[in-house]
Write an enzyme that holds these catalytic residues in place. Structure first.
Site, PDB file in Angstrom:
ATOM      1  NE  ARG A 122      30.631  34.901  62.113  1.00  0.00           N
ATOM      2  CZ  ARG A 122      29.862  34.933  63.210  1.00  0.00           C
ATOM      3  NH1 ARG A 122      28.556  34.842  63.082  1.00  0.00           N
ATOM      4  NH2 ARG A 122      30.410  35.033  64.388  1.00  0.00           N
ATOM      5  CE  LYS A 144      42.755  37.486  42.205  1.00  0.00           C
ATOM      6  NZ  LYS A 144      44.008  37.777  41.482  1.00  0.00           N
ATOM      7  CD  GLU A 186      44.029  45.265  33.898  1.00  0.00           C
ATOM      8  OE1 GLU A 186      44.122  44.093  33.476  1.00  0.00           O
ATOM      9  OE2 GLU A 186      44.528  45.639  34.978  1.00  0.00           O
ATOM     10  CE  LYS A 228      38.838  38.830  36.620  1.00  0.00           C
ATOM     11  NZ  LYS A 228      39.339  39.977  37.350  1.00  0.00           N
ATOM     12  CD  GLU A 238      46.072  34.774  41.007  1.00  0.00           C
ATOM     13  OE1 GLU A 238      45.154  35.592  40.908  1.00  0.00           O
ATOM     14  OE2 GLU A 238      47.267  35.071  41.131  1.00  0.00           O
ATOM     15  NE  ARG A 242      41.008  35.594  39.577  1.00  0.00           N
ATOM     16  CZ  ARG A 242      39.907  35.976  40.202  1.00  0.00           C
ATOM     17  NH1 ARG A 242      39.145  35.071  40.779  1.00  0.00           N
ATOM     18  NH2 ARG A 242      39.564  37.243  40.258  1.00  0.00           N
ATOM     19  CG  ASN A 246      48.152  38.156  38.128  1.00  0.00           C
ATOM     20  OD1 ASN A 246      47.301  39.026  38.307  1.00  0.00           O
ATOM     21  ND2 ASN A 246      48.250  37.084  38.884  1.00  0.00           N
ATOM     22  CG  HIS A 249      48.942  42.566  36.538  1.00  0.00           C
ATOM     23  ND1 HIS A 249      48.542  42.445  35.225  1.00  0.00           N
ATOM     24  CD2 HIS A 249      47.932  43.206  37.185  1.00  0.00           C
ATOM     25  CE1 HIS A 249      47.335  42.968  35.098  1.00  0.00           C
ATOM     26  NE2 HIS A 249      46.940  43.444  36.264  1.00  0.00           N
ATOM     27  CG  HIS A 253      51.805  44.522  41.013  1.00  0.00           C
ATOM     28  ND1 HIS A 253      51.434  43.205  41.143  1.00  0.00           N
ATOM     29  CD2 HIS A 253      50.672  45.202  40.716  1.00  0.00           C
ATOM     30  CE1 HIS A 253      50.130  43.095  40.944  1.00  0.00           C
ATOM     31  NE2 HIS A 253      49.640  44.288  40.677  1.00  0.00           N
ATOM     32  CG  HIS A 267      46.471  48.762  37.887  1.00  0.00           C
ATOM     33  ND1 HIS A 267      47.493  48.021  38.467  1.00  0.00           N
ATOM     34  CD2 HIS A 267      45.657  47.855  37.275  1.00  0.00           C
ATOM     35  CE1 HIS A 267      47.283  46.727  38.226  1.00  0.00           C
ATOM     36  NE2 HIS A 267      46.185  46.601  37.504  1.00  0.00           N
TER      37      HIS A 267
HETATM   38  N1  GLY Z   1      42.771  41.123  38.247  1.00  0.00           N
HETATM   39  C1  GLY Z   1      43.235  39.803  38.238  1.00  0.00           C
HETATM   40  C2  GLY Z   1      42.254  38.812  38.748  1.00  0.00           C
HETATM   41  O1  GLY Z   1      41.120  39.126  38.970  1.00  0.00           O
HETATM   42  O2  GLY Z   1      42.601  37.691  38.960  1.00  0.00           O
END
Ligand code: GLY
Length: 370
Positions: A122, A144, A186, A228, A238, A242, A246, A249, A253, A267
């Site tokens: 957990r 993430k 990035e 960031k 997000e 946040r 993107n 992106h 994608h 990517h």
């Molecule tokens: N890579 C985008 C984020 O971490 O929100």
């Protein structure tokens, strides 16, 4: 020469330490987190020959025992099969609730390792030791974690913040140039989304960064992580800002899906092309002058990066099919696509008010030029 960026998230706050030589100093960096002197390391077959032995030797010098599981390199690892292998290995290694898991590698290992830590007993703590530029400036920071599903990328996962990130900028010396430049996509994104002065700095210093200047690399990673961290602190899960991360992106994608997530398009390369398209769309919608997308493309070109659809080898599907792929994006809300557009370099914002017709025409024109 280590620089420290704080990610201020209350009881989940942590530091991102950036600088050359952190892998060699791993024991001093990690020891304060440990309840007992042992860690389990997840890594991959590309990274292990370069960085695993020095990392384990550094831990050993501080009397920290470690064991490691080396997974296959590549995006295909980020699925249920290797994920359950990793979790079962951690259980077999008797990793306890108070122990620490280390993810040593790029975005795939960081995402999978973080998710394994999130669900193991957990939730156990984990340390990210990102070895690619992309992982250092983006995926290792912000919590993430996850794996891919047959239905799409990153659709299974959890928010689970690391306890520490060690971004050893000297590890970038071992990156193939194509991977370094993809990660640079990035880095450029941060300048474009929120810091025009940083973009100006990149225009001047990007070439030195690419050829190995350690100071330029340190500054670029530190500034990217700082941006960031600031955005993640405002909006950890997000629900708002946040999504600025993107930028590029939604296009990326769709292009990654259209190229089968293959070596045709990495990517970060897709992010760079996506940023150029997002700026072009912004200019066409009258949000900024045409000079802004021209400047974005000029910098990408000067860096020898992909910036047009024509730079992607092989055939692409038509505009309608690309639009269809965009509609699969996680950011679709009530069937409306959400884009990150810009009022200029360093001035991005999130909107769901983009006429699909404008995107269709943009893509048709970009495909026609390809
Ligand atoms: N890579 C985008 C984020 O971490 O929100």
């Amino acid at each position: 020469m280590t620089e420290i960026v704080h990610v201020p998230l209350g009881d989940r706050a942590y530091e991102v330490r950036v600088g050359p030589g952190l892998i060699g100093r791993a024991s001093a960096e990690i020891a304060p987190l440990l309840a007992r002197p042992r860690v389990a390391i997840l890594t991959d077959a590309n990274v292990a020959p370069l960085h695993l032995a020095p990392f384990q030797a550094a831990l050993e010098r501080g009397d920290i025992a470690s064991s490691a599981l080396t997974l296959p390199a590549g995006e295909a690892t980020k699925g249920w099969a290797e994920f359950s292998r990793a979790v079962e290995w951690l259980l077999a290694e008797k990793i306890e609730r108070r122990d620490v898991v280390v993810a040593l590698g790029g975005g795939v290992i960081g995402d999978l390792g973080g998710f394994a830590a999130a669900v193991l007993r957990r939730g156990v703590r984990f340390v990210q030791v990102p070895t690619t530029l992309l992982a250092q400036v983006d995926s290792s920071v912000g919590g993430k974690t996850g794996i891919n599903a047959p239905q799409g990328k990153n659709l299974i996962g959890a928010f689970h913040q690391p306890s520490l990130v060690l971004a050893d900028t000297a590890a970038l010396d071992t990156l193939p140039p194509r991977d370094l430049l993809a990660g640079y996509g990035e880095v450029v994104k941060y300048g474009l989304l929120g810091d025009a002065a940083f973009f100006g700095w990149l225009e001047k210093n990007g070439p030195a960064l690419a050829t190995g200047d350690p100071q330029a690399r340190l500054h670029a990673v530190r500034r990217s992580v700082e941006m960031k961290a600031e955005i993640v602190a405002r909006d950890e899960t997000e629900t708002g800002d946040r999504a600025l991360l993107n930028l590029g992106h939604t296009f990326c994608h769709a292009l990654e899906a259209a190229t089968g997530y293959s070596a045709r398009l990495l990517h970060g390369e897709g992010v760079a092309i996506g940023c150029a398209l997002a700026f072009e769309l912004s200019a066409r919608l009258g949000l900024c002058s045409q000079e802004e997308p021209s400047r974005v493309r000029a910098h990408l070109k000067a860096m020898g990066m992909k910036c047009d659809l024509a730079d992607i080898p092989g055939d692409l599907p038509g505009a309608e099919a690309l639009l269809g792929l965009m509609a699969q994006d996680k950011k679709v809300v009530d069937g409306r696509l959400r884009f990150v557009l810009a009022r200029g370099i360093g001035a991005a914002f999130v909107t769901d008010q983009v006429p699909p017709e404008a995107v269709r025409t943009l893509l048709s024109d970009a495909l026609a030029a390809a």
